[in-house]
Motif scaffolding. Structure first.
Motif, PDB file in Angstrom:
ATOM      1  N   VAL A  36       0.848  -1.150  -0.193  1.00  0.00           N
ATOM      2  CA  VAL A  36       0.041  -0.098   0.099  1.00  0.00           C
ATOM      3  C   VAL A  36       0.864   1.462  -0.032  1.00  0.00           C
ATOM      4  O   VAL A  36       1.750   1.360   0.864  1.00  0.00           O
ATOM      5  CB  VAL A  36      -1.020   0.044   1.325  1.00  0.00           C
ATOM      6  CG1 VAL A  36      -1.916   1.234   1.125  1.00  0.00           C
ATOM      7  CG2 VAL A  36      -1.795  -1.367   1.186  1.00  0.00           C
ATOM      8  N   VAL A  37       0.719   2.143  -0.984  1.00  0.00           N
ATOM      9  CA  VAL A  37       1.450   3.398  -1.086  1.00  0.00           C
ATOM     10  C   VAL A  37       0.569   4.661  -0.408  1.00  0.00           C
ATOM     11  O   VAL A  37       1.128   5.633  -0.281  1.00  0.00           O
ATOM     12  CB  VAL A  37       1.988   3.672  -2.352  1.00  0.00           C
ATOM     13  CG1 VAL A  37       3.093   2.499  -2.577  1.00  0.00           C
ATOM     14  CG2 VAL A  37       1.078   3.750  -3.563  1.00  0.00           C
ATOM     15  N   GLY A  38      -0.859   4.483  -0.629  1.00  0.00           N
ATOM     16  CA  GLY A  38      -1.691   5.526  -0.205  1.00  0.00           C
ATOM     17  C   GLY A  38      -2.950   5.125   0.372  1.00  0.00           C
ATOM     18  O   GLY A  38      -3.391   3.992   0.053  1.00  0.00           O
ATOM     19  N   ALA A  39      -3.556   5.780   1.206  1.00  0.00           N
ATOM     20  CA  ALA A  39      -4.843   5.268   1.709  1.00  0.00           C
ATOM     21  C   ALA A  39      -5.804   6.709   2.188  1.00  0.00           C
ATOM     22  O   ALA A  39      -5.116   7.641   2.732  1.00  0.00           O
ATOM     23  CB  ALA A  39      -4.684   4.457   2.943  1.00  0.00           C
ATOM     24  N   THR A  40      -7.245   6.579   1.775  1.00  0.00           N
ATOM     25  CA  THR A  40      -7.882   7.695   2.312  1.00  0.00           C
ATOM     26  C   THR A  40      -9.166   7.069   2.730  1.00  0.00           C
ATOM     27  O   THR A  40      -9.729   6.008   2.018  1.00  0.00           O
ATOM     28  CB  THR A  40      -8.235   8.527   0.694  1.00  0.00           C
ATOM     29  OG1 THR A  40      -7.223   9.225   0.374  1.00  0.00           O
ATOM     30  CG2 THR A  40      -9.308   9.682   1.127  1.00  0.00           C
ATOM     31  N   PHE A  41      -9.784   7.655   3.777  1.00  0.00           N
ATOM     32  CA  PHE A  41     -10.814   7.184   4.445  1.00  0.00           C
ATOM     33  C   PHE A  41     -11.910   8.471   4.642  1.00  0.00           C
ATOM     34  O   PHE A  41     -11.515   9.566   5.015  1.00  0.00           O
ATOM     35  CB  PHE A  41     -10.814   6.810   5.761  1.00  0.00           C
ATOM     36  CG  PHE A  41      -9.723   5.373   5.845  1.00  0.00           C
ATOM     37  CD1 PHE A  41     -10.314   4.209   5.482  1.00  0.00           C
ATOM     38  CD2 PHE A  41      -8.518   5.607   6.020  1.00  0.00           C
ATOM     39  CE1 PHE A  41      -9.531   3.213   5.490  1.00  0.00           C
ATOM     40  CE2 PHE A  41      -7.439   4.604   5.907  1.00  0.00           C
ATOM     41  CZ  PHE A  41      -7.898   3.570   5.605  1.00  0.00           C
ATOM     42  N   THR A  42     -13.524   8.333   4.538  1.00  0.00           N
ATOM     43  CA  THR A  42     -14.147   9.395   4.519  1.00  0.00           C
ATOM     44  C   THR A  42     -15.188   8.731   5.573  1.00  0.00           C
ATOM     45  O   THR A  42     -15.555   7.481   5.402  1.00  0.00           O
ATOM     46  CB  THR A  42     -14.876  10.044   3.374  1.00  0.00           C
ATOM     47  OG1 THR A  42     -15.667   8.989   2.755  1.00  0.00           O
ATOM     48  CG2 THR A  42     -13.612  10.276   2.494  1.00  0.00           C
ATOM     49  N   GLY A  43     -15.701   9.706   6.265  1.00  0.00           N
ATOM     50  CA  GLY A  43     -16.985   9.098   7.123  1.00  0.00           C
ATOM     51  C   GLY A  43     -16.956   9.688   8.721  1.00  0.00           C
ATOM     52  O   GLY A  43     -15.843  10.411   9.160  1.00  0.00           O
ATOM     53  N   PRO A  44     -17.967   9.478   9.337  1.00  0.00           N
ATOM     54  CA  PRO A  44     -17.730   9.812  10.814  1.00  0.00           C
ATOM     55  C   PRO A  44     -16.478   8.983  11.457  1.00  0.00           C
ATOM     56  O   PRO A  44     -16.173   8.093  11.462  1.00  0.00           O
ATOM     57  CB  PRO A  44     -19.029   9.175  11.434  1.00  0.00           C
ATOM     58  CG  PRO A  44     -20.003   9.210  10.406  1.00  0.00           C
ATOM     59  CD  PRO A  44     -19.300   8.868   9.195  1.00  0.00           C
ATOM     60  N   ASP A  45     -15.964  10.072  12.111  1.00  0.00           N
ATOM     61  CA  ASP A  45     -14.605   9.412  12.898  1.00  0.00           C
ATOM     62  C   ASP A  45     -13.830   8.821  12.121  1.00  0.00           C
ATOM     63  O   ASP A  45     -12.706   7.766  12.518  1.00  0.00           O
ATOM     64  CB  ASP A  45     -15.140   8.590  14.079  1.00  0.00           C
ATOM     65  CG  ASP A  45     -15.911   9.482  15.195  1.00  0.00           C
ATOM     66  OD1 ASP A  45     -15.591  10.303  15.365  1.00  0.00           O
ATOM     67  OD2 ASP A  45     -16.920   8.756  15.816  1.00  0.00           O
ATOM     68  N   ALA A  46     -13.546   9.042  10.929  1.00  0.00           N
ATOM     69  CA  ALA A  46     -12.605   8.431   9.918  1.00  0.00           C
ATOM     70  C   ALA A  46     -11.360   8.617  10.260  1.00  0.00           C
ATOM     71  O   ALA A  46     -10.211   7.894   9.735  1.00  0.00           O
ATOM     72  CB  ALA A  46     -12.738   8.840   8.603  1.00  0.00           C
ATOM     73  N   ALA A  47     -10.843   9.703  11.088  1.00  0.00           N
ATOM     74  CA  ALA A  47      -9.424   9.923  11.640  1.00  0.00           C
ATOM     75  C   ALA A  47      -8.876   8.655  12.412  1.00  0.00           C
ATOM     76  O   ALA A  47      -7.781   8.460  12.283  1.00  0.00           O
ATOM     77  CB  ALA A  47      -9.466  10.934  12.423  1.00  0.00           C
ATOM     78  N   GLU A  48      -9.966   7.848  12.801  1.00  0.00           N
ATOM     79  CA  GLU A  48      -9.616   6.672  13.672  1.00  0.00           C
ATOM     80  C   GLU A  48      -9.019   5.570  13.058  1.00  0.00           C
ATOM     81  O   GLU A  48      -8.565   4.597  13.520  1.00  0.00           O
ATOM     82  CB  GLU A  48     -10.604   6.503  14.713  1.00  0.00           C
ATOM     83  CG  GLU A  48     -10.821   7.495  15.642  1.00  0.00           C
ATOM     84  CD  GLU A  48      -9.925   8.324  16.483  1.00  0.00           C
ATOM     85  OE1 GLU A  48      -8.662   7.493  16.923  1.00  0.00           O
ATOM     86  OE2 GLU A  48      -9.989   9.273  16.897  1.00  0.00           O
ATOM     87  N   LEU A  49      -9.103   5.521  11.620  1.00  0.00           N
ATOM     88  CA  LEU A  49      -8.800   4.395  10.721  1.00  0.00           C
ATOM     89  C   LEU A  49      -7.514   4.775  10.137  1.00  0.00           C
ATOM     90  O   LEU A  49      -6.872   3.804   9.573  1.00  0.00           O
ATOM     91  CB  LEU A  49      -9.808   4.299   9.601  1.00  0.00           C
ATOM     92  CG  LEU A  49     -11.233   3.926   9.918  1.00  0.00           C
ATOM     93  CD1 LEU A  49     -12.057   4.231   8.684  1.00  0.00           C
ATOM     94  CD2 LEU A  49     -11.260   2.330  10.376  1.00  0.00           C
ATOM     95  N   LEU A  50      -6.936   6.018  10.305  1.00  0.00           N
ATOM     96  CA  LEU A  50      -5.624   6.454   9.446  1.00  0.00           C
ATOM     97  C   LEU A  50      -4.387   5.637  10.188  1.00  0.00           C
ATOM     98  O   LEU A  50      -3.681   5.409   9.367  1.00  0.00           O
ATOM     99  CB  LEU A  50      -5.643   8.016   9.670  1.00  0.00           C
ATOM    100  CG  LEU A  50      -4.693   8.411   8.740  1.00  0.00           C
ATOM    101  CD1 LEU A  50      -4.833   8.216   7.381  1.00  0.00           C
ATOM    102  CD2 LEU A  50      -4.633  10.029   9.189  1.00  0.00           C
ATOM    103  N   HIS A  51      -4.290   5.572  11.459  1.00  0.00           N
ATOM    104  CA  HIS A  51      -2.870   5.180  11.928  1.00  0.00           C
ATOM    105  C   HIS A  51      -2.649   3.788  11.379  1.00  0.00           C
ATOM    106  O   HIS A  51      -1.563   3.405  11.053  1.00  0.00           O
ATOM    107  CB  HIS A  51      -2.931   5.184  13.460  1.00  0.00           C
ATOM    108  CG  HIS A  51      -1.358   5.034  13.755  1.00  0.00           C
ATOM    109  ND1 HIS A  51      -0.729   5.949  13.266  1.00  0.00           N
ATOM    110  CD2 HIS A  51      -0.909   4.091  14.740  1.00  0.00           C
ATOM    111  CE1 HIS A  51       0.745   5.914  13.751  1.00  0.00           C
ATOM    112  NE2 HIS A  51       0.524   4.777  14.797  1.00  0.00           N
ATOM    113  N   ALA A  52      -3.752   2.904  11.252  1.00  0.00           N
ATOM    114  CA  ALA A  52      -3.390   1.561  10.705  1.00  0.00           C
ATOM    115  C   ALA A  52      -2.818   1.724   9.322  1.00  0.00           C
ATOM    116  O   ALA A  52      -1.984   0.979   8.983  1.00  0.00           O
ATOM    117  CB  ALA A  52      -4.658   0.630  10.632  1.00  0.00           C
ATOM    118  N   ALA A  53      -3.451   2.446   8.388  1.00  0.00           N
ATOM    119  CA  ALA A  53      -3.065   2.711   7.022  1.00  0.00           C
ATOM    120  C   ALA A  53      -1.366   3.502   7.176  1.00  0.00           C
ATOM    121  O   ALA A  53      -0.657   3.036   6.326  1.00  0.00           O
ATOM    122  CB  ALA A  53      -4.061   3.608   6.406  1.00  0.00           C
TER     123      ALA A  53
END
Length: 494
Positions: A441-458
């Motif tokens: 994986v070289v990039g990741a984007t998440f949208t939605g309620p509390d999507a910030a909490e998904l970011l660190h795994a990426a």
């Protein structure tokens, strides 16, 4: 230096006591170096008082209220809207009412000296100080600071007011005024379409203002994936924000407490307040860098060790916004840790010197703590809009421009069991940018309620360069929104 001037000498001088400067000073001081930090405003800097903390405090009530309304059983308990006075009061607590006494005490406990005043370079390793008239304990005028080993610049950035005739005279808000306002205007025009513009459009709409956005281009959030920008645009319009694309302000005037903005497409708009969110420039304009052969107002170009290029002697370093490399507090703090560790390794005496020098010799290896390699491949950012947008690494377009053979793998977050439990009608999207040549994986984007909490795994997946077939064995808990990782990997063909 005349007899009235006071000279202070330290091993390391750090200019700027924001979050970045604090981290540099802390890390540099761990090697036994004497460190002083210079600040002409508040210790803690932009993030603590005019950016990250107050802006998120303003945004949080609306996000919580929207979350409660999306869950039957809780939605019935929602009987009103946002309490503006309580929101502003909570914001004030996060900024400690713009009092930096607590952060100044932290410096003292850490063994870092604080000198208040405005610093300007007068030559290599030397700065003169002028007091800030508003600061009672500022250094006396004419005080000279000398660094025996290194100077680190962490002066951040300042907002840019575009050269629109009459605009500056209207005293528009920048992010500082928007995050510290004591009252909410009935109407607000936001000039810009980036993260600050979108976040403040959400916050002030939540607080009851009628918000209009003037966006020069044809989309919002132009540094993020197009699908994310589209979702934010749709949400802002649902909230009642009037978004006008392909429009620029060409003239402004203020009369009777209201500002009239003339538009490039003809016509005008009148509002109680205007917020300019069109970008920032490095804080080098009044730093005296011309004494070092550098250009004021320009970023301080640095290598991955955060050493400023173009200045002889290897004594000048910089971190954070002032370098032009990063525009977020968390990435600036990362750069600060690198800069502080490099300074400690290069300039500490005794056994620490030999150990540090040997460690830095090994710094050419990928992902060394003495090199800010994450700036090139794994920069995370969050827009705390509704929906939230969190992203790390390269967008699909950036990856292709870099010559990578990539594909985008996308999944509807509303189809994840954990998301359906979190909220009825949960809306959001997850996307990975996959480099098929390496299977990572070289990039990741998440949208939605509390999507910030998904970011660190990426972020971990990108920094570790974990192969997709290894990520397959990282089992997400059920039912959580993080189960989207399993769905993304299935969509990728595993």
């Amino acid at each position: 230096m005349n007899a009235e001037q006071q000279a202070l000498e330290y091993d390391v001088v750090v200019v700027g006591a924001g979050a970045v400067g604090e981290n540099v000073a802390d890390r540099a001081g761990r090697g036994g170096l004497s460190v002083v930090i210079v600040e002409d405003e508040l210790v803690g800097g932009e993030c603590s008082y005019w950016a990250c903390m107050p802006s998120k405090a303003l945004l949080r009530p609306g996000a919580v209220l929207a979350g409660a309304r999306a869950v039957p059983g809780a939605s019935e308990a929602v009987t009103g809207g946002i309490d503006t006075a309580a929101t502003l009061a909570r914001r004030d607590r996060f900024t400690s009412d713009w009092d930096d006494a607590g952060q100044a005490r932290w410096l003292e406990k850490t063994g870092i000296d604080l000198v208040r005043g405005r610093a300007r370079f007068t030559g290599p390793r030397e700065l003169s100080l002028e007091p800030d008239d508003a600061t009672l304990d500022a250094a006396p005028a004419g005080t000279v600071l000398r660094a025996r080993r290194a100077v680190v610049v962490a002066t951040g950035s300042v907002p840019v007011i575009p050269p629109v005739p009459g605009l500056a005279e209207c005293e528009p808000w920048t992010s500082r005024e928007a995050t510290s306002a004591e009252t909410v205007p009935a109407s607000l025009v936001v000039i810009g379409g980036g993260v600050v513009a979108c976040e403040m459009a959400v916050a002030y709409t939540d607080l009851g203002a009628a918000v209009t956005m003037l966006v020069r281009g044809d989309r919002l959030l132009d540094r993020m994936e197009p699908f994310a920008a589209q979702e934010v645009e749709e949400s802002l319009m649902e909230l009642g924000v009037d978004i006008r694309f392909g429009v620029e302000a060409v003239r402004a005037a203020r009369q009777d407490g209201r500002t009239t903005v003339e538009l490039s497409q003809g016509g005008s708009i009148v509002a109680d307040q205007v917020l300019v969110a069109t970008g920032r420039r490095p804080g080098t304009g009044d730093l005296g860098v011309e004494a070092l052969g550098l250009e004021p107002g320009r970023p301080l170009a640095v290598d991955d060790a955060m050493q400023v290029t173009g200045v002889e002697g290897g004594w000048l370093f910089a971190a954070g916004d002032v370098t032009g490399r990063t525009g977020t507090t968390h990435q600036g703090k990362y750069d600060a840790r690198v800069a502080g560790d490099v300074v400690a390794a290069r300039f500490s005496d005794g056994p620490a010197a030999a150990e540090g020098a040997a460690a830095e010799e090994r710094a050419a290896a990928p992902w060394s703590r003495y090199r800010a390699t994450a700036d090139h491949a794994a920069v995370p950012q969050v827009a705390f809009t509704r929906p939230e947008v969190s992203a790390v690494g390269l967008t699909e377009q950036e990856a292709r421009a870099a010559g990578m053979a990539v594909r985008a793998v996308r999944y509807d977050l509303g189809n994840v069991a954990g998301a359906s439990v979190a909220a009825d009608g949960y809306r959001g999207t997850a996307q990975l940018v996959v480099d098929d040549a390496r299977g990572v994986v070289v990039g990741a984007t998440f949208t939605g309620p509390d999507a910030a909490e998904l970011l660190h795994a990426a972020t971990i997946a990108i920094v570790s360069e974990a192969p997709l077939d290894r990520l397959w064995h990282a089992v997400p808990a059920y039912p959580t929104v993080s189960e989207v990782w399993l769905r993304l990997l299935e969509t990728a063909g595993l």
